[in-house]
Structures are given as C-alpha cells and as structure tokens.
Design an enzyme around this catalytic site. Structure first.
Site, mmCIF file in Angstrom:
data_model
loop_
_atom_site.group_PDB
_atom_site.id
_atom_site.type_symbol
_atom_site.label_atom_id
_atom_site.label_comp_id
_atom_site.label_asym_id
_atom_site.label_seq_id
_atom_site.Cartn_x
_atom_site.Cartn_y
_atom_site.Cartn_z
ATOM 1 N N GLU A 128 -10.821 -9.949 2.804
ATOM 2 C CA GLU A 128 -9.441 -9.050 3.147
ATOM 3 C C GLU A 128 -9.846 -9.504 4.955
ATOM 4 O OE1 GLU A 128 -6.980 -6.087 1.798
ATOM 5 O OE2 GLU A 128 -6.452 -5.876 3.728
ATOM 6 N N HIS A 136 -3.548 -4.665 7.702
ATOM 7 C CA HIS A 136 -3.591 -3.620 8.903
ATOM 8 C C HIS A 136 -3.133 -3.913 10.318
ATOM 9 C CE1 HIS A 136 -5.194 0.015 10.787
ATOM 10 N NE2 HIS A 136 -5.684 0.070 9.081
ATOM 11 N N THR A 141 -8.198 3.247 8.246
ATOM 12 C CA THR A 141 -8.892 2.615 8.511
ATOM 13 C C THR A 141 -9.190 1.795 10.174
ATOM 14 O OG1 THR A 141 -8.674 1.519 6.439
ATOM 15 C CG2 THR A 141 -10.396 0.479 7.178
ATOM 16 N N HIS A 194 -5.764 3.586 -1.719
ATOM 17 C CA HIS A 194 -7.490 4.094 -0.983
ATOM 18 C C HIS A 194 -7.225 5.643 -1.672
ATOM 19 C CE1 HIS A 194 -9.886 4.392 2.752
ATOM 20 N NE2 HIS A 194 -10.581 4.400 1.473
ATOM 21 N N GLU A 235 -8.664 0.588 -2.428
ATOM 22 C CA GLU A 235 -9.282 0.541 -1.705
ATOM 23 C C GLU A 235 -10.629 1.446 -1.226
ATOM 24 O OE1 GLU A 235 -7.224 0.393 1.703
ATOM 25 O OE2 GLU A 235 -5.439 -0.174 1.239
ATOM 26 N N ASN A 257 1.107 -1.380 0.015
ATOM 27 C CA ASN A 257 -0.243 -0.306 -0.147
ATOM 28 C C ASN A 257 0.726 0.991 -0.270
ATOM 29 O OD1 ASN A 257 -1.354 1.927 1.197
ATOM 30 N ND2 ASN A 257 -3.182 0.694 1.894
ATOM 31 N N ARG A 284 -9.586 7.987 -0.815
ATOM 32 C CA ARG A 284 -10.189 8.652 -0.040
ATOM 33 C C ARG A 284 -11.375 9.749 -0.300
ATOM 34 N NH1 ARG A 284 -9.093 6.787 5.871
ATOM 35 N NH2 ARG A 284 -11.070 8.407 6.236
ATOM 36 N N ARG A 319 -6.942 12.751 0.899
ATOM 37 C CA ARG A 319 -5.643 13.200 1.958
ATOM 38 C C ARG A 319 -4.439 12.458 1.309
ATOM 39 N NH1 ARG A 319 -7.071 9.830 7.262
ATOM 40 N NH2 ARG A 319 -8.595 11.291 7.221
ATOM 41 N N HIS A 322 1.032 5.936 2.076
ATOM 42 C CA HIS A 322 1.342 6.939 2.368
ATOM 43 C C HIS A 322 2.906 7.729 1.860
ATOM 44 C CE1 HIS A 322 -1.287 6.507 5.538
ATOM 45 N NE2 HIS A 322 -1.087 5.398 5.776
HETATM 46 N N1 PXP Z 1 -5.976 -3.219 3.939
HETATM 47 C C1 PXP Z 1 -6.733 -2.262 4.290
HETATM 48 C C2 PXP Z 1 -8.356 -2.636 3.789
HETATM 49 C C3 PXP Z 1 -6.466 -1.569 4.353
HETATM 50 O O1 PXP Z 1 -7.480 -0.288 4.659
HETATM 51 C C4 PXP Z 1 -4.818 -0.633 5.253
HETATM 52 C C5 PXP Z 1 -4.630 0.582 5.677
HETATM 53 O O2 PXP Z 1 -4.541 1.299 4.734
HETATM 54 C C6 PXP Z 1 -4.120 -1.389 4.817
HETATM 55 C C7 PXP Z 1 -4.406 -3.285 4.452
HETATM 56 C C8 PXP Z 1 -2.500 -1.177 5.772
HETATM 57 O O3 PXP Z 1 -2.253 -1.349 6.401
HETATM 58 P P1 PXP Z 1 -0.988 -0.967 7.211
HETATM 59 O O4 PXP Z 1 -0.583 1.052 6.798
HETATM 60 O O5 PXP Z 1 -1.394 -0.475 8.698
HETATM 61 O O6 PXP Z 1 0.415 -1.314 6.500
#
Ligand code: PXP
Length: 236
Positions: free
Chosen positions: A150, A190, A100, A42, A69, A6, A44, A48, A9
């Site tokens: 997931e 997550h 999330t 994602h 996402e 992901n 959003r 953001r 960030h």
């Molecule tokens: N899976 C989903 C569905 C999420 O919403 C997120 C956070 O955006 C992640 C995985 C990744 O989480 P993390 O950034 O804590 O690794």
C-alpha cells in the site's frame, strides 16, 4: 478501482464517551451495503479506537474482505492469527502519533517484518506492507514475500502548489508501475479526500484506495451511506 473504508474513527467517536455508540460494526454493515470492496480497521497497541471485541465482531459480519492494519508487535500478531482477517497490512506505529505518519522502513526492520510476514502467511492471511512510494522500499517488499503493497499517499495529500502536486503524482505513478512489474498488487491510501482522490484513482496499476477520515467526517453531516456513495462515484 476498489474502495476500502477504514472505520477506525467511528470507534474514535465512541471512545469520546466510552459507551456503545456509534458502533463500528454497524458502520461496516452500512459501508458494505453501499458497495465498498473491503473494510479496514487498525487494532492499535494502545487500543485508542478499535478494540479486540470490535475486531472479533467485524470478522463475524464482514462479507467483503477484512483488512487489518497492524504493527509487528507480538501480541497483535497473535491476535491476527486467532481472528484471521482476510488481509493484514503492516504499518509502523508510535504511541504518541496522531495517525500513521510514514511508511514502514522495510530496510531497517527487514528481519522482524520477514518473521511476521511468514507467521501471518502460515495462518492463511494475505499480507500487504504500507510503505512510502520509494524504489528501495518497493523492491524490498517483493523480497520479503508479500502479495501486495500500500503506497503512502500522505506526501501527495499534504503538498502545496501545482508543481509539487505534479511531482508527487509522478512518484506515485512510477511506484505503482514498479510494484506491478514486480508482481505485487498495489493499493494506496492516507489523507485521501473528496477533493484530491480523483487523480490518484486514475493512476494505472493501483487497484484499491483505503480511505477513512474524510469519509467518516463527511458522514457526520450527510450520513455514512451518502458519504460512501459519493466516494465510490469519484473513484469508480
Ligand atoms: N491506509 C493506512 C495504512 C492507514 O494507516 C490509514 C490511516 O489509518 C489509512 C489508509 C486511511 O487514512 P485516512 O484516515 O487519512 O483516510
């Protein structure tokens, strides 16, 4: 075990200055070159981090699998149907949350989710639902006609003490088994990081882990390629 990175960030850091760097598109290219199995972002409602043009550009360059996402907001569903990611993962979204916070409640929101699943599938997009590892949610996911789920690993990632850790792992194992028996592909994510990922990666039935924050954080110090390599080595 597959790894979805992901890259939200990277865009968070860019938005701190609202200029062009660091570029999430470049991040996706590095992650793929290093061997990840999918790119996750994602879009959003508040934009953001990832924005509309990031998503369009990611669609252009991602060669593995683009996993978007998204919430069930109509505006975002319409964007998904235009951009056509390979997969959409429906997640709950609250404007004031930092990230999330929990899985989708499929029981409470089944009508809207069913509609969105049907719309996305009619556009040829595979759909996954981000849910808490609970029997009711997993059974409902199957009824809603998705190909995958997931499992939210946040409770596992946050828990303190050996006993609670074991309990959360058992819950994830049972949930993965149930999902598989119901014919669903099972992913998880997550809060996973370099310390807690190994035990989750060993759970039978989980096919892919989606990881963001810990990889991008490590990348600040060692570079993105090294951060992805290290995560791949831990989970493969
Ligand atoms: N899976 C989903 C569905 C999420 O919403 C997120 C956070 O955006 C992640 C995985 C990744 O989480 P993390 O950034 O804590 O690794």
């Amino acid at each position: 075990m597959q790894l979805g990175v992901n890259i939200d960030h990277v865009a968070t850091l860019r938005q701190a200055r609202k200029i062009g760097i660091p570029d999430p598109i470049q991040a996706a290219e590095i992650c793929e070159r290093t061997g990840c199995d999918s790119i996750v972002c994602h879009l959003r409602e508040d934009r953001r981090h990832i924005n509309d043009s990031d998503l369009i550009n990611l669609r252009r360059i991602v060669k593995t699998r683009l996993n978007l996402e998204m919430s069930c907001a109509q505006e975002i569903v319409e964007i998904a149907c235009k951009v056509l990611p390979d997969q959409a993962t429906l997640v709950p979204e609250r404007r004031e949350e930092i990230t999330t916070e929990g899985g989708l409640n499929l029981v409470d929101h089944q009508n809207r989710i069913k509609e969105v699943v049907a719309t996305l599938r009619s556009c040829g997009i595979r759909v996954s639902l981000f849910i808490d590892p609970e029997t009711t949610q997993i059974e409902m996911a199957q009824q809603l006609g998705v190909q995958s789920i997931e499992l939210h690993t946040g409770k596992y990632a946050d828990c303190k003490g050996e006993d609670e850790l074991k309990r959360q792992l058992e819950i994830l194992k049972k949930s993965a088994g149930l999902g598989q028996r119901l014919g669903l592909k099972v992913f998880a994510g997550h809060g996973l990081n370099y310390e807690n990922v190994k035990t989750v990666a060993q759970i039978q039935g989980i096919e892919e882990l989606n990881i963001g924050h810990s990889i991008i954080s490590r990348a600040v110090f060692v570079g993105l390629e090294n951060a992805v390599k290290k995560m791949l080595a831990l989970i493969k």
